[in-house]
Design a protein around this motif. Structure first.
Motif, PDB file in Angstrom:
ATOM      1  N   GLN A  56       5.619  -1.159   1.132  1.00 37.06           N
ATOM      2  CA  GLN A  56       5.332  -0.182   0.087  1.00 37.06           C
ATOM      3  C   GLN A  56       5.842  -0.672  -1.263  1.00 37.06           C
ATOM      4  O   GLN A  56       6.958  -1.187  -1.363  1.00 37.06           O
ATOM      5  CB  GLN A  56       5.981   1.159   0.425  1.00 37.06           C
ATOM      6  CG  GLN A  56       5.396   1.805   1.664  1.00 37.06           C
ATOM      7  CD  GLN A  56       5.656   3.298   1.670  1.00 37.06           C
ATOM      8  OE1 GLN A  56       4.804   4.094   1.285  1.00 37.06           O
ATOM      9  NE2 GLN A  56       6.832   3.682   2.103  1.00 37.06           N
ATOM     10  N   MET A  63       2.945  -4.916   6.199  1.00 34.57           N
ATOM     11  CA  MET A  63       2.726  -3.717   5.401  1.00 34.57           C
ATOM     12  C   MET A  63       4.026  -3.388   4.661  1.00 34.57           C
ATOM     13  O   MET A  63       5.067  -3.179   5.291  1.00 34.57           O
ATOM     14  CB  MET A  63       2.312  -2.543   6.285  1.00 34.57           C
ATOM     15  CG  MET A  63       0.990  -2.736   7.003  1.00 34.57           C
ATOM     16  SD  MET A  63      -0.416  -2.996   5.886  1.00 34.57           S
ATOM     17  CE  MET A  63      -0.384  -1.473   4.923  1.00 34.57           C
ATOM     18  N   LEU A 120       0.855  -1.194   0.000  1.00 32.76           N
ATOM     19  CA  LEU A 120       0.000   0.000   0.000  1.00 32.76           C
ATOM     20  C   LEU A 120       0.886   1.238   0.000  1.00 32.76           C
ATOM     21  O   LEU A 120       1.519   1.549   1.015  1.00 32.76           O
ATOM     22  CB  LEU A 120      -0.910  -0.007   1.232  1.00 32.76           C
ATOM     23  CG  LEU A 120      -2.034   1.023   1.270  1.00 32.76           C
ATOM     24  CD1 LEU A 120      -2.971   0.835   0.080  1.00 32.76           C
ATOM     25  CD2 LEU A 120      -2.803   0.926   2.573  1.00 32.76           C
ATOM     26  N   ALA A 132       1.387   4.208   2.958  1.00 33.59           N
ATOM     27  CA  ALA A 132       0.896   3.757   4.260  1.00 33.59           C
ATOM     28  C   ALA A 132       2.086   3.279   5.087  1.00 33.59           C
ATOM     29  O   ALA A 132       2.751   2.319   4.718  1.00 33.59           O
ATOM     30  CB  ALA A 132      -0.118   2.638   4.095  1.00 33.59           C
ATOM     31  N   LYS A 140       8.474   8.124   3.190  1.00 26.99           N
ATOM     32  CA  LYS A 140       7.916   7.248   4.224  1.00 26.99           C
ATOM     33  C   LYS A 140       8.808   6.023   4.419  1.00 26.99           C
ATOM     34  O   LYS A 140       9.027   5.563   5.547  1.00 26.99           O
ATOM     35  CB  LYS A 140       6.507   6.800   3.825  1.00 26.99           C
ATOM     36  CG  LYS A 140       5.470   7.904   3.752  1.00 26.99           C
ATOM     37  CD  LYS A 140       4.843   8.175   5.094  1.00 26.99           C
ATOM     38  CE  LYS A 140       3.630   9.079   4.968  1.00 26.99           C
ATOM     39  NZ  LYS A 140       2.948   9.294   6.247  1.00 26.99           N
ATOM     40  N   LEU A 150      -6.996   0.674   8.830  1.00 28.05           N
ATOM     41  CA  LEU A 150      -7.065   0.318   7.413  1.00 28.05           C
ATOM     42  C   LEU A 150      -8.495  -0.040   7.031  1.00 28.05           C
ATOM     43  O   LEU A 150      -9.248  -0.605   7.829  1.00 28.05           O
ATOM     44  CB  LEU A 150      -6.150  -0.875   7.099  1.00 28.05           C
ATOM     45  CG  LEU A 150      -4.645  -0.651   7.148  1.00 28.05           C
ATOM     46  CD1 LEU A 150      -3.931  -1.991   7.001  1.00 28.05           C
ATOM     47  CD2 LEU A 150      -4.195   0.318   6.066  1.00 28.05           C
ATOM     48  N   LEU A 176      -2.215   1.532  13.051  1.00 27.69           N
ATOM     49  CA  LEU A 176      -2.592   1.973  11.716  1.00 27.69           C
ATOM     50  C   LEU A 176      -4.000   1.478  11.396  1.00 27.69           C
ATOM     51  O   LEU A 176      -4.232   0.264  11.333  1.00 27.69           O
ATOM     52  CB  LEU A 176      -1.596   1.431  10.682  1.00 27.69           C
ATOM     53  CG  LEU A 176      -1.900   1.746   9.215  1.00 27.69           C
ATOM     54  CD1 LEU A 176      -1.746   3.249   8.944  1.00 27.69           C
ATOM     55  CD2 LEU A 176      -0.973   0.940   8.294  1.00 27.69           C
TER      56      LEU A 176
END
Length: 209
Positions: free
Chosen positions: A55, A53, A16, A19, A176, A29, A27
């Motif tokens: 990216q 999680m 994601l 995120a 991020k 979702l 977090l």
């Protein structure tokens, strides 16, 4: 609290962009795609209830090498079959080979080595100058048109303050990722300050007034 012995060798991965999940943070979702509804259903049947999680990186199916696993600690179902869930950050990990076998979502072997501190107590940042940090943060929020509960931020402990801002501030996905990969809380704070200062300069290399 999960221990190193509880961490599975293979975890489902939820790619994601933008995120960010960090250890000991939470977090929320919204899960609605059929493959990720299946992922959640399968996850809730495991003892660890972990979702990784990660990216995406660039185009296609490429993923960043480091992600963060979160434990499903709360969920509610909407009338149309979607879920609102909360992940509690447990530990970062490195992606290894993708797991074989049929699954509508992606699963990877996870290497937890090097992130043992994620399972410990909250970090402190002795180098944090709160007054100057909050001044910079106020300028950044004004520039971005953001609102927050300033009293709660001032009262938050070092890790809660820095990690919450790292997760919530509207930085680019690669920024991020840099915050995620920061090895310590002080280096994450330094990265966060650099990103806010860069944004206040309009994303250019000019000096600030």
């Amino acid at each position: 609290m999960l221990t190193a012995a509880d961490l599975p060798q293979v975890i489902p991965v939820f790619p994601l962009p933008g995120a960010l999940l960090l250890p000991r943070a939470r977090l929320p979702l919204h899960i609605f795609e059929p493959r990720y509804l299946q992922m959640l259903d399968d996850c809730l049947k495991t003892s660890s209830r972990l979702i990784g999680m990660v990216q995406p990186r660039g185009e296609g199916d490429a993923l960043n090498a480091i992600g963060c696993a979160g434990r499903v600690t709360g969920f509610s179902e909407t009338e149309d079959g979607r879920y609102m869930i909360t992940l509690a950050g447990v530990s970062r990990f490195r992606l290894r080979e993708e797991a074989t076998g049929f699954s509508p979502y992606r699963r990877f072997c996870a290497d937890w080595a090097g992130f043992e501190g994620d399972l410990g107590r909250a970090e402190c940042d002795d180098g944090l100058d709160r007054n100057s940090f909050m001044t910079l943060l106020n300028r950044f929020f004004e520039e971005e048109g953001l609102r927050t509960d300033w009293d709660s931020l001032r009262d938050a402990d070092d890790e809660m303050l820095i990690n919450s801002l790292a997760m919530l501030c509207p930085f680019e996905p690669e920024d991020k990722q840099a915050l995620l990969e920061s090895p310590t809380l002080p280096t994450r704070r330094e990265t966060l300050i650099t990103l806010m200062e860069f944004a206040l300069m309009g994303g250019t290399g000019k000096e600030m007034n």
